[in-house]
Each structure stands twice: as structure tokens, then as C-alpha cells.
Design an enzyme around this catalytic site. Structure first.
Site, mmCIF file in Angstrom:
data_model
loop_
_atom_site.group_PDB
_atom_site.id
_atom_site.type_symbol
_atom_site.label_atom_id
_atom_site.label_comp_id
_atom_site.label_asym_id
_atom_site.label_seq_id
_atom_site.Cartn_x
_atom_site.Cartn_y
_atom_site.Cartn_z
ATOM 1 C CD GLU A 1 -3.150 -0.808 2.063
ATOM 2 O OE1 GLU A 1 -2.712 -0.185 3.119
ATOM 3 O OE2 GLU A 1 -4.240 -1.304 1.876
ATOM 4 C CG ASN B 1 -5.161 9.004 12.466
ATOM 5 O OD1 ASN B 1 -4.909 8.731 11.325
ATOM 6 N ND2 ASN B 1 -5.605 10.478 12.524
#
Lengths: 373, 395
Positions: B249, B375
Site C-alpha cells: 500500500e 490513527n
């Protein structure tokens, strides 16, 4: 495009990191910052002997002829140690400015370490005007916040001459020049106030009668180098904090294991790494454009990096104090040295808000559409 | 260290830019700037046709090795390809999961047979892929996978549920992490299976998001099957392979994503200039900060990609997801603040829910800081793996 250090650059980084770690540890910083002079002359002679003062000086003038990426590497490593020295004033400001105006003068003496120098231009506050008088120039005005202004052997002064920005090389002992070193909250830096009162300079002191564009380039490059300093110093804040919190035990375990601590350290790492990318970006642009050319790309990169890196540094230093807890507030621990330096670095060469405002103009925000006028 | 591109690189840039200019025309013209995040339903069949069109012209698998049919482009060309594709307004790629995740995983961990079998379909644009990782109880705690697969004769038989599966409703194949060893938990006993989507054992149900649209799906496996040989790596090695996929990714395609961000930022700047908000000092600060932040995102990606492949992931790679996700989410809010009261007004008539691209941006970017590692998980990973701080306690 290869945005990684070459083997030579890695060598420069590693040797600088090793040398500064050995000879400029925090004990050294604390020792010299408490002196009037503010740095160790013997160590400075070694810096010159290693070729650091001549790093960006062309080879035919006795330097190494390297670029701003290499200079950024040194600035980052010096920032990591807060190495107090005339390097920023002499190399990052003065040598850089001389290269930008395209002169061969003085650079050889900087390269050998024979003299230290500084620059009083838009990096300082105040204004100096020059008038030609026969074979001499008379300078009047006051410059404040000139880095190393009181201790540098030679001062490059930007002065208004016939409606243009001229650059003069002024001997520190020139008649009519009064220099006052200013005590500062960050003791690793030595700002000064320079007072020119009918200072009389020989005609040969004029380096360039029209240095405005060159000085803008030089100050942008200096901003990029200051950004690199911030990266090294911010990373040291991070390393100190990770180290300290791993060793500090509360509630029966190292506080580094608490998510409230880990996540703040992660945010510091994010600040450090993005700042590093920003500083290297600006250094590369400084190299790509040479000593002239369209300055817009450099202005954007330098302002972007200075705004980003100095904020990142301040955030990291502030978080470092917080995560050190009570000892972070003491004189004994080194964190406060970085915190104070971080604030100073935010302010030199333009604060983050002013750099962002400059970027706002450069990306076209002043060109309002007609409907919005 | 050099950030500028060579003359040869620039020639390649001219080549792909010209191809995009000449080919994103006619039947494909309407695809410009469509099909991105939050807009993934737009012109799907046409985008699939464009994917095939690209495949024929050799513009798929740009970074793949030549030996498996890719273009074998050096890093600088990959960067240029993804940037120019996005700069030209190239539509959201329907084959990106195959090209960016499934393909590289098969290239790295697959058998020669698997490469021959699966890679050509990805390159041609004929086979679309989706990713079967997350489950209702395996989100941040991805290793808590409960979907089971057991070998019955020459078939894997799969039961369980995946969730947040992009493009599942249109995909031909899914790479699935399933528990293949009874009684195992955590990272152990998982396998990485390639499963055909068009079978009666699989049910796809779209999830309607806060945007009103449905980019994500739930996928139910009820006795779904795949051939025994459709396993990448050995049984029980699924976690290792899955983590390898996640590493892809961070490839050069992130540069294309950033160019799409650039297009969004440019649109917001244009609005600020048109409605006068560009005069507001606070808005100016935020727009400049966003602009700087995006330049840094590019520099950070180039720094990460330029590193010789060492055994250790560099720190700039660890921070990249947290960084871009947070930046993009902030951009969504900035778009609304620049638009002011007009930000609220949607096209269409009351009672319908058809949002503008910037409204979609504002709402959809709330997912950026959640998917592919929240996050909070990113901060754990940075602290633990990049900084060497103690790991979170696990039950």
C-alpha cells in the site's frame, strides 16, 4: 530523481554526527554558553580544518564546492547537538550570501577559517542607509538581531544605496560602528545590535551595488538550512524523550508503555519525519536552481520548510518537556536547552505565520476573481 | 540526493501525458476526475472499459517486473506515471486492488502457476479484485479473524464474514485471510486464500455510509469454495503474507493519490479566490499550510520510495498513513470553511441526497483516519516499531 543520500552524503552525515557527538556533547554546550564569547575557538579551528567552513565554497577558492544538501546535513547534525559556534553566521549566512551575489572575495578566508563573518540584511530588524562620499561610503542606521554580530570578524551589511540594496563588507573594528552583544534566552545563540553612526567605509568595502535579488536567494537558502537544523534538534528531543520514558517507572512499569505517552511520541516522530522531508526538499531545490534563476520555486520550498520545520521543532521540544515531567522543567536536564532554541529558531529568518502568508501570496491567493473584488 | 527529474524521465512524462490526452477522449471523456473515493459508483462499466483499454496499451502493471508481464518501469517512471495519470484527471482505477495489492502479493509469495493464472487477468483489466481482511470483530485487532476455511478434498470450504470490503459487489476475486487451523488464535493458524466471488456461497451486501453512497460492503461466506491450490504461501502463513500485502500500500501509486489531493486543493483555492475568502488571514494560513503539507507529503513519499530496500522499514514509511489521512481529513473541513454557508447546499431538490464532490470529500475523509489502520493504531505502530517503545498489553 533519487531522493536519498548518496554514499558520500552518508559519509558526511556519519562523520559529522560522530565528531559532534564526541566533541560537542551537552556538557560542552553548557560550558561555552556560560562564557562571554559563547564558543570554543580551538574546536572551531578543528571545524575549519575538517573543511566544514569551506563546504559550499568553490574548490578554486579553497573550499569543497559542495551544495546545499551537504550543508543541510551539517546543519541537521549541529542542530542535533545545539553546537554553539559561528557556523550559522559565517557559512549559512555570509558564505551563502557571497556566493549568491557572485563574488570571489572573502570566501577563501572563510574557507580556511581565517575569519568568521555574519550577515545583517533582512534577517535582522532595522535599516541601514549608505551614501557615497568621494572614495568612501558613509553608513548610518541600526540593525538588531544580527547573529554573532558582536563577535564576527567581518559583517556583510545590506544598506540602501541610491534606491537599491547594496552589500558592504564591514570590518568589525570599522570606525563609527558600535557592536553590542545581547544576552539571550537561548544561550546557544549570540544576537547583537549594530549601530552605524557615520561609519566611514573604503570604496573597496562595496561587494555589490545591487544585491537585492541575490540576498533574497541567500536568505531563502539560509531558511532551508535553518529548517535542517530544526530537524536534527527536533529528532534529539524525540530520542531523549523515548529514552527517558523507557527508564522512568511509575505504577510499576515504564511510562513509555502508556498509550498517552506513546501516542505523543508517535506524533513527535511524525513531526520529525515530515520536517525532514521538508528540509531536504528545500535543500534540493536550493541546489537545483544554482545561485540564480527564477526564485519562486525556492521561495515556496524555503518558506514551506521553514514554517513547517520550526513549528515541528517547537512542538517536539514542548512535548519533550511535558513527557519528561518535573525533571523536564529543571536546569539539570537538557530539554530546556532545546525548548529555548526551538523558540529562537521559530523567530529567526521569519516566523511560521509570515512564511505561510508568503506562500499564500505565491500560490495565487492575492489574485481574487473579479466577482470577489 | 536529487529531486529533479532527468531529461529521459521528462521524455517519459511527455509520453504518458500525451497518451492520457489522446485517450481520455470520446467515450472516455466523461470519466475525467470521476470514480475517486466517495464517487466509486460513477460510470463503473465505462471505467472498467478504460482499465481494459489501458491494459491493451501496456499502462497497467507499470511497476511490475517485465518477467510477469509488467512494464518494469524504474521508480522515477512509476512516480511520473501515477502523477500524470492523476494530473490528466484519469478516472479512479477499478483494477487498483489487483494491481496494487493482489498482484504484488502473488508476485512476491505466489507459485509460478499462480502467477500464470492470475496476473494476466489483472494486467488486462478483465479480473477485478477485492480485499477480505476486516471482520466485525477483527478491525484494529485484525488478527482476531474468525472466518474459517477447511480443506475438503481438493477444495477449501469457507464460512464467515468480511466487512468494509471495497468493490466486493463488482469483483471477480477476493483475497481472504481465514483461520485454517482449528483452535488457533491471533496471528497463528491463518491462511491467505484466493476466492472467486461469483459463486452461490458468497453474498455481498452494500453498506450505506454517512455519504449516502455505498463504497464498502459486507461479504458473507456460507460454504463458499475455492480450489486447494488457491492459497498463497503455506497453510498457517497467512498473517505473514497479509502483512506483505499491506506493505505494498506504500507503493508509488500514493503519488497518484496525492495528485488527486492536489486537484482537490486547487479547486478549494479557486473557490476561495472566487468568493473572496482568500482575503481572510486565517483561511490564507490554512490554505498555505495545506499546500505546504501536500508538498511535504510528496517529498516524504519520494524519500520513502528512494530508499534502497533494506530490512528495516524507514521511519518516514511508518508515519505516511497517519500523515496523509489526517491531512486529507483536514482538507475536507477546510473546503467547508472556504465555502461558508454555501457548503451546506446540495444539488437536487429537498428530500434527495446527492452531494457535491466537496461535500463528499468532507464526509468521506472521516473514513481516511479509520480504514487501513486507524490513527490510533498507526500511533501504536509508530511508537512500538519505529521508536521501540513497549507493546500494548494483549489479552
Amino acid at each position: 530523481m533519487n531522493f536519498a543520500f548518496t554514499e558520500d552524503q552518508i559519509l558526511i552525515r556519519d562523520s559529522a554526527r560522530g565528531w559532534l557527538g564526541d566533541f560537542a556533547p551537552a556538557s560542552h554546550v553548557r560550558q561555552v554558553m556560560a562564557t562571554a564569547e559563547g564558543y570554543d575557538r580551538a574546536l572551531w579551528a578543528e571545524v575549519a580544518a575538517m573543511g566544514w567552513t569551506g563546504l559550499i565554497v568553490p574548490e578554486d577558492l579553497g573550499g569543497s564546492g559542495l551544495g546545499f544538501v551537504e550543508l543541510a546535513i551539517l546543519c541537521e547534525e549541529m542542530g542535533r547537538r545545539l553546537y554553539p559556534s559561528p557556523f550559522e553566521a559565517t557559512v549559512v549566512l555570509a558564505a551563502n550570501a557571497l556566493l549568491a551575489v557572485g563574488t570571489d572575495r572573502i570566501l577563501d578566508r572563510i574557507a580556511t577559517g581565517e575569519i568568521t563573518a555574519t550577515l545583517g540584511a533582512a534577517n535582522a530588524t532595522g535599516k541601514v542607509t549608505a551614501v557615497r562620499n568621494g572614495d568612501a561610503y558613509h553608513l548610518d542606521g541600526v540593525l538588531r538581531h544580527v547573529p554573532d554580530g558582536a563577535r564576527a570578524d567581518l559583517i556583510l551589511v545590506a544598506a540602501e544605496l541610491d534606491g537599491r540594496t547594496a552589500l558592504f563588507a564591514v570590518d568589525g573594528a570599522a570606525p563609527g560602528l558600535t557592536r553590542e552583544g545581547l544576552a539571550s534566552m537561548d544561550q546557544t545563540r549570540r544576537p547583537a545590535e549594530l549601530r552605524f553612526e557615520a561609519a566611514i567605509l573604503p570604496a573597496s568595502s562595496l561587494v555589490s551595488a545591487d544585491a537585492g535579488t541575490a540576498l533574497a536567494t541567500a536568505l531563502d537558502r539560509a531558511a532551508a538550512m535553518t529548517a535542517a537544523h530544526a530537524v536534527g534538534a527536533a529528532e534529539q528531543c524525540l530520542e531523549m524523550t523515548v529514552e527517558y520514558t523507557k527508564g522512568r517507572v511509575q505504577f510499576g512499569r515504564p511510562v513509555a508503555g502508556f498509550q498517552a505517552v506513546k501516542h505523543q511520541c508517535a506524533d513527535m516522530a511524525l513531526a520529525v519525519e515530515t520536517a525532514r522531508s521538508a528540509a531536504y526538499w528545500a535543500a534540493c531545490v536550493a541546489d537545483d536552481m544554482g545561485h540564480n534563476g527564477d526564485g519562486t520555486e525556492l521561495a515556496l520550498a524555503a518558506s514551506g520548510a521553514k514554517a513547517w520545520c520550526s513549528r515541528a521543532y517547537f512542538d517536539c521540544a514542548a512535548t519533550a518537556i511535558q513527557l519528561h515531567g518535573g525533571v523536564g522543567f529543571t536546569w539539570e536536564y537538557d530539554v530546556h536547552l532545546y525548548f529555548k532554541n526551538a523558540r529562537a529558531i521559530e523567530a529567526v529568518l521569519g516566523d511560521p505565520a509570515s512564511h505561510r502568508e508568503r506562500v499564500a501570496g505565491l500560490i495565487g491567493l492575492d489574485e481574487l476573481a473579479e466577482a470577489a473584488q | 540526493m536529487k529531486l529533479s527529474f532527468s531529461a529521459e524521465d521528462e521524455a517519459f512524462r511527455a509520453e504518458i501525458a500525451a497518451w492520457m490526452r489522446d485517450n481520455l477522449t470520446g467515450e472516455f471523456a466523461k470519466l475525467k476526475n470521476r470514480g475517486g473515493p466517495g464517487d466509486e459508483h460513477a460510470f463503473f462499466e465505462e471505467r472498467r472499459a478504460f482499465e481494459r483499454h489501458m491494459g491493451k496499451a501496456g499502462w497497467t502493471g507499470v511497476g511490475w517486473p517485465k518477467a510477469v508481464g509488467g512494464r518494469g518501469a524504474p521508480l522515477s517512471h512509476q512516480v511520473i506515471f501515477f502523477e500524470e495519470y492523476a494530473r490528466a484527471g484519469g478516472p479512479g482505477r477499478v483494477g487498483h486492488i489487483g494491481e496494487g495489492l493482489a498482484g504484488p502479493t502473488i508476485i512476491a509469495f505466489g507459485t509460478e502457476d499462480q502467477k500464470r493464472r492470475f496476473l494476466p487477468g489483472i494486467l488486462s483489466g478483465d479480473d477485478l479484485w477485492c480485499q477480505g481482511y476486516s471482520e466485525p470483530n477483527a478491525g484494529s485487532d485484525l488478527a482476531n479473524v474468525r472466518t474459517k476455511a477447511r480443506l475438503v478434498g481438493d477444495r477449501w470450504v469457507i464460512d464467515g464474514q468480511k466487512v468494509w470490503t471495497s468493490l466486493a459487489h463488482v469483483s471477480d476475486w477476493c483475497f481472504v485471510i481465514a483461520r485454517t487451523e482449528e483452535g488457533t488464535s491471533g496471528h497463528k493458524g491463518l491462511s491467505y486464500l484466493l476466492v472467486p466471488m461469483n459463486q452461490k456461497g458468497i453474498t455481498v451486501r452494500p453498506i450505506q455510509q454517512m455519504t449516502g453512497t455505498s463504497e464498502f460492503n459486507e461479504v458473507f461466506f456460507d460454504g463458499a469454495e475455492t480450489a486447494a491450490e488457491n492459497i498463497v504461501g503455506q497453510p498457517g502463513e497467512g498473517w505473514k503474507v497479509a502483512m506483505g500485502t499491506l506493505a505494498f500500500e506504500r507503493g508509488a501509486s500514493t503519488l497518484g493519490q496525492q495528485m488527486a489531493f492536489r486537484n482537490q486543493l486547487d479547486e478549494i483555492i479557486a473557490i476561495a479566490k472566487a468568493n473572496g475568502r482568500a482575503r481572510d488571514p486565517m483561511i490564507r494560513q490554512r490554505l498555505a499550510d495545506a499546500w505546504i503539507g501536500l508538498q511535504i507529503m510528496r517529498a516524504n513519499a519520494l524519500r520513502m520510495l528512494s530508499k534502497a530496500e533494506g530490512p528495516e522499514l524507514p521511519r518516514e514509511a511508518y508515519v505516511s498513513k497517519l500523515y496523509w489521512a489526517t491531512w486529507h481529513r483536514d482538507l475536507g473541513k477546510l473546503a467547508m470553511d472556504v465555502l461558508g454557508p454555501e457548503a451546506e447546499i446540495a444539488p437536487g431538490s429537498p428530500g434527495t441526497y446527492d452531494l457535491t464532490p466537496l461535500q463528499q470529500l468532507f464526509l468521506f475523509t472521516r473514513s481516511d483516519t479509520i480504514y487501513a489502520g486507524t490513527n490510533e493504531i498507526q500511533r501504536n505502530i509508530i511508537a512500538e516499531r519505529a521508536l521501540g517503545m513497549p507493546r500494548e498489553a494483549r489479552a
